[in-house]
Design a protein around this motif. Structure first.
Motif, PDB file in Angstrom:
ATOM      1  N   ILE A   4      84.884 -17.256  34.851  1.00 13.44           N
ATOM      2  CA  ILE A   4      86.174 -17.648  34.261  1.00 13.44           C
ATOM      3  C   ILE A   4      86.264 -19.152  34.008  1.00 13.44           C
ATOM      4  O   ILE A   4      87.224 -19.626  33.418  1.00 13.44           O
ATOM      5  N   VAL A   5      85.256 -19.913  34.466  1.00 13.79           N
ATOM      6  CA  VAL A   5      85.155 -21.329  34.093  1.00 13.79           C
ATOM      7  C   VAL A   5      83.720 -21.601  33.672  1.00 13.79           C
ATOM      8  O   VAL A   5      82.782 -20.958  34.152  1.00 13.79           O
ATOM      9  N   GLY A   6      83.556 -22.556  32.777  1.00 12.90           N
ATOM     10  CA  GLY A   6      82.224 -22.897  32.302  1.00 12.90           C
ATOM     11  C   GLY A   6      81.540 -23.929  33.160  1.00 12.90           C
ATOM     12  O   GLY A   6      80.315 -24.051  33.161  1.00 12.90           O
ATOM     13  N   SER A   7      82.338 -24.704  33.909  1.00 15.02           N
ATOM     14  CA  SER A   7      81.776 -25.740  34.775  1.00 15.02           C
ATOM     15  C   SER A   7      82.705 -25.927  35.965  1.00 15.02           C
ATOM     16  O   SER A   7      83.891 -25.568  35.908  1.00 15.02           O
ATOM     17  N   VAL A   8      82.163 -26.486  37.035  1.00 14.16           N
ATOM     18  CA  VAL A   8      82.966 -26.763  38.220  1.00 14.16           C
ATOM     19  C   VAL A   8      84.104 -27.716  37.869  1.00 14.16           C
ATOM     20  O   VAL A   8      85.243 -27.554  38.314  1.00 14.16           O
ATOM     21  N   ALA A   9      83.817 -28.710  37.031  1.00 13.75           N
ATOM     22  CA  ALA A   9      84.826 -29.705  36.662  1.00 13.75           C
ATOM     23  C   ALA A   9      86.007 -29.080  35.924  1.00 13.75           C
ATOM     24  O   ALA A   9      87.139 -29.576  36.001  1.00 13.75           O
ATOM     25  N   GLU A  10      85.754 -27.971  35.216  1.00 19.16           N
ATOM     26  CA  GLU A  10      86.812 -27.337  34.430  1.00 19.16           C
ATOM     27  C   GLU A  10      87.938 -26.788  35.302  1.00 19.16           C
ATOM     28  O   GLU A  10      89.078 -26.631  34.838  1.00 19.16           O
ATOM     29  N   THR A  11      87.626 -26.505  36.572  1.00 23.91           N
ATOM     30  CA  THR A  11      88.675 -25.956  37.442  1.00 23.91           C
ATOM     31  C   THR A  11      89.832 -26.937  37.599  1.00 23.91           C
ATOM     32  O   THR A  11      90.986 -26.526  37.688  1.00 23.91           O
ATOM     33  N   GLU A  12      89.538 -28.235  37.620  1.00 24.91           N
ATOM     34  CA  GLU A  12      90.614 -29.229  37.752  1.00 24.91           C
ATOM     35  C   GLU A  12      91.529 -29.197  36.533  1.00 24.91           C
ATOM     36  O   GLU A  12      92.753 -29.204  36.658  1.00 24.91           O
ATOM     37  N   THR A  13      90.925 -29.116  35.344  1.00 23.69           N
ATOM     38  CA  THR A  13      91.706 -29.077  34.109  1.00 23.69           C
ATOM     39  C   THR A  13      92.577 -27.830  34.052  1.00 23.69           C
ATOM     40  O   THR A  13      93.789 -27.901  33.776  1.00 23.69           O
ATOM     41  N   LEU A  14      91.981 -26.685  34.340  1.00 21.23           N
ATOM     42  CA  LEU A  14      92.724 -25.419  34.258  1.00 21.23           C
ATOM     43  C   LEU A  14      93.817 -25.355  35.318  1.00 21.23           C
ATOM     44  O   LEU A  14      94.963 -24.980  35.024  1.00 21.23           O
ATOM     45  N   ALA A  15      93.483 -25.724  36.542  1.00 16.59           N
ATOM     46  CA  ALA A  15      94.469 -25.659  37.624  1.00 16.59           C
ATOM     47  C   ALA A  15      95.637 -26.600  37.363  1.00 16.59           C
ATOM     48  O   ALA A  15      96.765 -26.334  37.785  1.00 16.59           O
ATOM     49  N   GLY A  16      95.369 -27.694  36.655  1.00 22.77           N
ATOM     50  CA  GLY A  16      96.424 -28.667  36.350  1.00 22.77           C
ATOM     51  C   GLY A  16      97.391 -28.214  35.269  1.00 22.77           C
ATOM     52  O   GLY A  16      98.425 -28.843  35.042  1.00 22.77           O
ATOM     53  N   LYS A  17      97.064 -27.109  34.595  1.00 19.70           N
ATOM     54  CA  LYS A  17      97.929 -26.609  33.513  1.00 19.70           C
ATOM     55  C   LYS A  17      99.097 -25.778  34.029  1.00 19.70           C
ATOM     56  O   LYS A  17     100.004 -25.446  33.265  1.00 19.70           O
ATOM     57  N   VAL A  18      99.040 -25.382  35.307  1.00 23.44           N
ATOM     58  CA  VAL A  18     100.135 -24.594  35.889  1.00 23.44           C
ATOM     59  C   VAL A  18     100.707 -25.358  37.084  1.00 23.44           C
ATOM     60  O   VAL A  18      99.984 -26.068  37.779  1.00 23.44           O
ATOM     61  N   PRO A  19     102.028 -25.221  37.334  1.00 23.32           N
ATOM     62  CA  PRO A  19     102.651 -25.999  38.414  1.00 23.32           C
ATOM     63  C   PRO A  19     102.383 -25.428  39.802  1.00 23.32           C
ATOM     64  O   PRO A  19     102.560 -26.122  40.803  1.00 23.32           O
ATOM     65  N   ASP A  20     101.980 -24.145  39.874  1.00 23.06           N
ATOM     66  CA  ASP A  20     101.704 -23.496  41.159  1.00 23.06           C
ATOM     67  C   ASP A  20     100.798 -22.297  40.905  1.00 23.06           C
ATOM     68  O   ASP A  20     100.326 -22.096  39.783  1.00 23.06           O
ATOM     69  N   THR A  21     100.584 -21.491  41.923  1.00 25.09           N
ATOM     70  CA  THR A  21      99.678 -20.340  41.786  1.00 25.09           C
ATOM     71  C   THR A  21     100.424 -19.057  41.433  1.00 25.09           C
ATOM     72  O   THR A  21      99.819 -17.981  41.403  1.00 25.09           O
ATOM     73  N   ALA A  22     101.726 -19.158  41.198  1.00 21.22           N
ATOM     74  CA  ALA A  22     102.559 -17.979  40.902  1.00 21.22           C
ATOM     75  C   ALA A  22     102.433 -16.926  42.008  1.00 21.22           C
ATOM     76  O   ALA A  22     102.367 -15.731  41.752  1.00 21.22           O
ATOM     77  N   GLY A  23     102.377 -17.379  43.262  1.00 20.95           N
ATOM     78  CA  GLY A  23     102.346 -16.469  44.395  1.00 20.95           C
ATOM     79  C   GLY A  23     100.983 -15.881  44.709  1.00 20.95           C
ATOM     80  O   GLY A  23     100.872 -14.972  45.530  1.00 20.95           O
ATOM     81  N   CYS A  24      99.932 -16.410  44.093  1.00 22.84           N
ATOM     82  CA  CYS A  24      98.574 -15.904  44.294  1.00 22.84           C
ATOM     83  C   CYS A  24      97.875 -16.739  45.385  1.00 22.84           C
ATOM     84  O   CYS A  24      97.917 -17.970  45.355  1.00 22.84           O
TER      85      CYS A  24
END
Length: 545
Positions: A329-349
């Motif tokens: 679901i991510v192309g690189s380890v660094a991408e997790t920071e970008t993707l995670a920063g797009k949402v304010p929380d985990t929506a209860g996950c």
């Protein structure tokens, strides 16, 4: 002393590196890194090729020396070398040939679960804590002594070598030292991770050796962390003849490299796992809350050993690589920071990455990974954020244990390791733990710590340079009520992961021996990872934004 350079071997779980530091300033001059393969032959097993570990180190030394030449610096300015190494990992070999008798059994390997149960059943207390007062450690899959017992029980060649007096074995520092110099030794920090060392005497303990069925005479000599261990004797190595004068287990090396040289100083390393160490000074503190008591360092034969409390988390960066390599679901380890920063929380996950059980403070090898709170609206952004938060929650648990044991409030924590370049992770750590996170600009604290030990063993004091590095600080931005609410939900998720694994599960999944350049890059982790909810729901949740 100004002109002396210090070499540092950093042999970790996923890579080997050789770094060169200035002894006068602590500045990094050059380095070279190579990934090493991690082999997963069965569910819960994790191995490495011992010869590849040595060859990768020699290759890194050659490339780093070439880098120095390109900078116009002569290799003969390197006065000594230190070693920082992945701890607990077992290598065993034939004294006559120097050939390994089995692949290296990595620290995170969980094949010894039944060995642990059998060993505990033979103790007087029927408890994993039987020997904590001697060695500071519980009987669990993590430590080297248990891995040695498994090897002798399951590998006839190892048994035969022990019978004939030709079995040599040790942690990765001992293996590297033997292949590079011909000497057979270890340092107190690595020895303190085997379950075979008496913390009071810093020597092998006869009672523990008897319990594990080992011949004490076959174990390597225990040395301080800073003395002459031997000289490189590999003929075609460009640093042949250079002395190895310092050895520290990698987490202890990071403690030294962070300048945590006073009682109460605490650091957390974010790598494949998470490792929090608190310097407790000249006396070992035996934990009642699941922390480990360990030797922090001993700078010279005549120096008193310094001790630490340690909290260990098995899966940190590994969880991020799992998102990349197993779920895709991510192309690189660094991408997790970008993707995670797009949402304010985990929506209860919530994501509990207990791929191979849980370490501190639970010590439950029957826990398995889970993701809870999935809905049709859960996106990969939420999963990435949940994975980052999992690292922070696990570290928060370690911090709480440290505070309980030390009787003090820890308001600041020094951090290092590859994951600390993720600014969102650092901010989440500050928010979810309610502490100031202090990240040094010098990222190579593990290798620097080994260099400090080597310099000390060579008569040079580099400790001033590790106390003066510039830092970036991250402050908590969330309130205590919200912080506590989220943490309670995390603890709820952890309880659901405990007891999931059954012995009959071991036959499920691939047992076909995958190999990875870094943790999991073969396309899947052959760990038993169980996602709560159906595969269909997971697939749906990842596709819905």
């Amino acid at each position: 002393a100004d002109s002396v350079l210090i070499g540092s071997i950093d042999q970790g779980t996923g890579s080997s590196r050789f770094l060169v530091f200035s002894s006068s300033t602590g500045a990094l001059i050059t380095y070279h890194q190579e990934e090493v393969d991690i082999i997963y032959p069965r569910n819960g097993w994790a191995e490495a090729n011992p010869d590849q570990l040595v060859q990768s180190v020699l290759s890194c030394i050659s490339s780093a020396v070439s880098n120095l030449a390109a900078l116009g610096i002569a290799a003969n300015r390197i006065g000594c070398i230190g070693i920082a190494n992945q701890r607990e990992t077992l290598v065993a070999w034939d004294r006559r040939t120097g050939e390994p008798v089995h692949p290296a059994i990595l620290w995170l390997d969980a094949r010894t679960e039944q060995t642990v149960e059998r060993l505990i059943a033979t103790t007087r207390s029927r408890s994993a804590a039987e020997f904590r007062s001697i060695c500071g450690l519980p009987i669990t899959t993590y430590f080297t002594g248990v891995k040695i017992r498994w090897l002798l029980d399951n590998v006839p060649a190892a048994r035969e070598l022990q019978s004939s007096g030709n079995l040599m074995m040790g942690t990765v520092d001992t293996w590297l030292l033997y292949k590079l110099t011909g000497e057979y030794a270890t340092d107190v920090t690595n020895a303190s991770r085997t379950m075979l060392l008496d913390l009071a005497t810093c020597q092998w303990d006869p009672r523990l050796c008897r319990f594990f069925g080992l011949d004490q005479k076959m174990l390597p000599k225990v040395c301080s962390s800073a003395e002459l261990f031997g000289r490189i004797s590999v003929a075609d190595c460009p640093l042949a003849g250079v002395p190895i004068t310092g050895i520290l287990g990698d987490q202890q090396a990071a403690l030294v490299g962070q300048g945590c040289l006073e009682s109460g100083d605490t650091k957390n390393t974010y790598g494949s796992g998470c490792f929090m160490l608190c310097n407790t000074g000249l006396s070992p503190v035996v934990s009642s809350s699941g922390l480990l008591t360990t030797v922090a360092y001993q700078l010279g034969r005549s120096a008193a050993p310094v001790y630490a409390l340690e909290g260990s988390v098995a899966v940190a960066g590994t969880a991020i690589r799992w998102l990349r390599d197993s779920l895709g679901i991510v192309g690189s380890v660094a991408e997790t920071e970008t993707l995670a920063g797009k949402v304010p929380d985990t929506a209860g996950c919530y994501f509990v990455p207990a791929f191979n059980g849980l370490y501190c403070p639970y010590w439950r090898s029957d826990a398995r990974g889970l993701i809870v709170g999935l809905t049709g609206a859960t996106s990969r952004e939420h999963l990435c954020r949940a994975a980052l938060e999992a690292v922070c929650y696990q570290s928060r648990e370690l911090l709480d244990c440290m505070e309980t044991e030390c009787g003090t409030t820890l308001n600041r924590i020094k951090v290092d390791g590859g994951m600390t370049s993720n600014r969102l992770l650092m901010q989440l750590q500050a928010d979810l733990a309610g502490v100031t996170v202090v990240r040094p600009e010098m990222a190579e604290t593990t290798a620097l710590g080994a260099a400090v030990a080597a310099a000390w063993g060579h008569g040079i004091d580099m400790t001033a340079s590790v106390r003066q590095s510039s830092v970036t600080e991250f402050y908590p931005m969330t309130g205590p009520v919200d912080r506590l609410r989220k943490f309670q939900r995390w603890l709820d998720a952890v309880q659901r992961s405990i007891g999931w694994h059954r012995q009959e599960d071991d036959g499920e999944g691939d047992a076909g021996g995958s190999s990875a350049g870094s943790l999991g890059s073969a396309g899947h982790l052959a760990f038993a990872v169980f996602l709560v909810g159906s595969a269909a729901l997971l697939a749906l949740s990842l596709s819905v934004k």
